[in-house]
Motif scaffolding. Structure first.
Motif, PDB file in Angstrom:
ATOM      1  N   TYR A   1      87.599  69.069 -16.609  1.00 58.60           N
ATOM      2  CA  TYR A   1      86.555  70.121 -16.682  1.00 58.60           C
ATOM      3  C   TYR A   1      87.076  71.075 -17.990  1.00 58.60           C
ATOM      4  O   TYR A   1      86.287  71.823 -18.204  1.00 58.60           O
ATOM      5  CB  TYR A   1      86.852  71.099 -15.409  1.00 58.60           C
ATOM      6  N   ALA A   2      88.109  70.847 -18.594  1.00 60.52           N
ATOM      7  CA  ALA A   2      88.691  71.709 -19.617  1.00 60.52           C
ATOM      8  C   ALA A   2      87.860  71.279 -21.129  1.00 60.52           C
ATOM      9  O   ALA A   2      87.675  71.773 -22.170  1.00 60.52           O
ATOM     10  CB  ALA A   2      90.083  71.736 -19.927  1.00 60.52           C
ATOM     11  N   GLN A   3      87.248  70.169 -21.055  1.00 57.27           N
ATOM     12  CA  GLN A   3      86.519  69.415 -22.331  1.00 57.27           C
ATOM     13  C   GLN A   3      85.315  70.231 -22.479  1.00 57.27           C
ATOM     14  O   GLN A   3      84.649  70.875 -21.577  1.00 57.27           O
ATOM     15  CB  GLN A   3      86.394  67.831 -21.983  1.00 57.27           C
ATOM     16  N   ARG A   4      84.786  70.254 -23.762  1.00 59.46           N
ATOM     17  CA  ARG A   4      83.551  71.054 -24.037  1.00 59.46           C
ATOM     18  C   ARG A   4      83.136  70.199 -25.057  1.00 59.46           C
ATOM     19  O   ARG A   4      83.277  69.434 -25.846  1.00 59.46           O
ATOM     20  CB  ARG A   4      83.831  72.508 -24.338  1.00 59.46           C
ATOM     21  N   HIS A   5      81.430  70.526 -25.030  1.00 59.14           N
ATOM     22  CA  HIS A   5      80.676  70.197 -26.119  1.00 59.14           C
ATOM     23  C   HIS A   5      80.277  71.255 -27.394  1.00 59.14           C
ATOM     24  O   HIS A   5      80.283  72.249 -26.841  1.00 59.14           O
ATOM     25  CB  HIS A   5      79.386  69.366 -25.618  1.00 59.14           C
ATOM     26  N   ALA A   6      79.970  70.872 -28.360  1.00 60.53           N
ATOM     27  CA  ALA A   6      79.161  71.809 -29.286  1.00 60.53           C
ATOM     28  C   ALA A   6      77.794  71.425 -29.159  1.00 60.53           C
ATOM     29  O   ALA A   6      77.187  70.290 -28.938  1.00 60.53           O
ATOM     30  CB  ALA A   6      79.531  71.129 -30.747  1.00 60.53           C
ATOM     31  N   SER A   7      77.146  72.545 -28.682  1.00 63.66           N
ATOM     32  CA  SER A   7      75.775  72.778 -28.329  1.00 63.66           C
ATOM     33  C   SER A   7      74.838  72.515 -29.634  1.00 63.66           C
ATOM     34  O   SER A   7      75.166  73.193 -30.660  1.00 63.66           O
ATOM     35  CB  SER A   7      75.339  73.726 -27.621  1.00 63.66           C
ATOM     36  N   ALA A   8      74.066  71.313 -29.711  1.00 65.75           N
ATOM     37  CA  ALA A   8      73.271  71.331 -30.941  1.00 65.75           C
ATOM     38  C   ALA A   8      72.002  70.441 -30.782  1.00 65.75           C
ATOM     39  O   ALA A   8      71.786  70.015 -29.454  1.00 65.75           O
ATOM     40  CB  ALA A   8      74.102  70.262 -31.963  1.00 65.75           C
TER      41      ALA A   8
END
Length: 456
Positions: free
Chosen positions: A293-300
């Motif tokens: 759950y701690a992982q994240r994406h760059a919104s693009a």
């Protein structure tokens, strides 16, 4: 229909349920099927490929609207391409001509970052050498073992650059490069994450296109998932979003939005970080879920401009450009007459909140600043809003200061009978991460690697 028949219709038994038919899920399923494992692949979309997809123009040109290029050190992906009978060829890094930088105060044509003064270029090289030396000390498979891991993760790339004497223009050069990649700004990128990423290459340095993006599939990157999906067709279930996954050593259960239930011995989740958080999961340890759950994406978002010819080459421009102030971060030539571009995270909110007609006009006008008036008459402009897509919610993996330690050494590991794969499970995402981690999950599930393994 009898009640028993209705219940049976919504129950299915298999050995392994794979959630997601992107490159990772398809690769894992293919490897499992080759060993006789009974699999079902559940995909929310009506097509395979995830963030890899193409569109065929009326003139027959295939344009890539998602993942597009790879590097020589992307060995798992390159091996799979060979196994599928597809062909690798040189990418845009071999196109002759000059780069174009559209800066706030001027437009500059030249090789690399030649807009820097000679003194600044020397300082840039000094900073890069320091970065390279530090990256060589990081184990990309276990960055947490570095004696200064927490300290390296607590600072941003930009903060570290300034601490070793980088001038504003040197930091500016790195910012332009990150904007073009649609990665997080160096002000918001963990130093440890960037070191770990570059440590996967044979000669670590600042991100280098000739290292990371020098190959592409001649038939188009989307040909890879399509080739994988063909033989797996009987085991693929499209338009089947998953809402729950219940994990137990005595048997697992996956529940689709339709209410259909899939009973299995093991589950492989290949979902991106955002969509994964939308699924209700039981039977997986709290620490394992906290890491995921701690992982994240760059919104693009990705933009593709289509012209009849590569007219910019007449001006000795190679089609690669960088924009300091525009919706897009930069462009690169995809194929004859086609330019790819990315909308970076820090510009994505403005991109999404603006009227679509306004956005399209601005995207076209932007190119004129780099390539002249012929840019304003494209045949077509395609926009793929990956940040808004509910089944991706982003584009590439993002690591802000503190994220590497927050995700921790469980990253890319498995907790049988629950396995994880996908581009997010490699050090920095990309198509290599999907293929590499998909194969890793299948290998671990088959018991060929008894360790709790990482995805790289």
């Amino acid at each position: 229909m009898a009640q028993a028949d209705v219940v049976e219709r919504y129950r299915m038994k298999c050995d392994v349920a794979v959630i997601g038919a992107g490159l990772a899920g398809l690769t894992a399923a293919r490897d499992l099927r080759s060993r006789g494992v009974d699999v079902v692949v559940l995909e929310a979309r009506s097509r395979p490929g995830g963030r890899v997809v193409h569109h065929v123009l009326d003139d027959g040109r295939r344009i890539q609207l998602g993942g597009e290029v790879v590097g020589l050190h992307h060995t798992a992906y390159c091996q799979l391409v060979d196994e599928l009978g597809l062909t690798l060829e040189s990418s845009f890094t071999q196109v002759p001509g000059r780069d174009t930088h559209v800066l706030a105060d001027r437009t500059h044509l030249g090789d690399g970052i030649s807009w820097l003064t000679a003194e600044e270029q020397a300082l840039f090289e000094k900073c890069e050498a320091a970065f390279s030396e530090l990256a060589a000390s990081v184990d990309p498979d276990d960055p947490w073992s570095h004696p200064e891991a927490a300290a390296l993760d607590s600072v941003s790339v930009a903060t570290w650059l300034r601490s070793i004497g980088a001038t504003p223009n040197v930091v500016r050069a790195r910012s332009l490069a990150m904007l073009a990649l649609a990665a997080e700004s160096p002000e918001r990128t963990s130093l440890l994450s960037d070191l770990r990423k570059e440590a996967t290459t044979s000669s670590p340095r600042f991100y280098d296109y000739a290292t990371w993006e020098n190959w592409r599939v001649k038939e188009g990157s989307a040909a890879v998932p399509l080739a994988l999906a063909g033989p797996l067709a009987p085991f693929l279930r499209y338009d089947t979003p998953v809402r729950e996954a219940h994990v137990s050593v005595s048997g697992c259960r996956v529940i689709a939005d339709s209410g259909e239930q899939f009973f299995c011995d093991a589950i492989i989740s290949t979902l991106p970080a955002g969509p994964f958080r939308d699924i209700h999961i039981t039977g997986v340890s709290a620490d394992r879920l906290a890491s995921l759950y701690a992982q994240r994406h760059a919104s693009a978002s990705k933009v593709v401009y289509v012209y009849d010819t590569s007219f910019w080459e007449a001006n000795d421009q190679n089609g690669s450009s960088y924009y300091e102030h525009a919706l897009i971060g930069g462009t690169w030539p995809q194929r004859e007459g086609v330019l790819s571009a990315l909308v970076p995270p820090e510009r994505h909110a403005l991109f999404e909140s603006s009227p679509r007609a306004t956005v399209r006009a601005e995207l076209i006008d932007t190119l004129a600043g780099a390539f002249g008036p012929r840019s304003v008459g494209p045949q077509e402009v395609f926009i793929r809003r990956w940040g808004r897509d509910p089944w991706t919610q982003g584009y590439i993996t993002a690591w802000r200061p503190g994220d590497v330690m927050r995700v921790g050494p469980m990253h890319g590991t498995h907790e049988p009978p629950f396995y994880v794969a996908g581009s997010d499970q490699w050090v920095c995402g990309y198509m290599e991460g999907a293929v590499r981690s998909g194969r890793n999950a299948a290998t671990a599930l088959l018991g060929q690697d008894p360790r709790t393994t990482r995805g790289s």
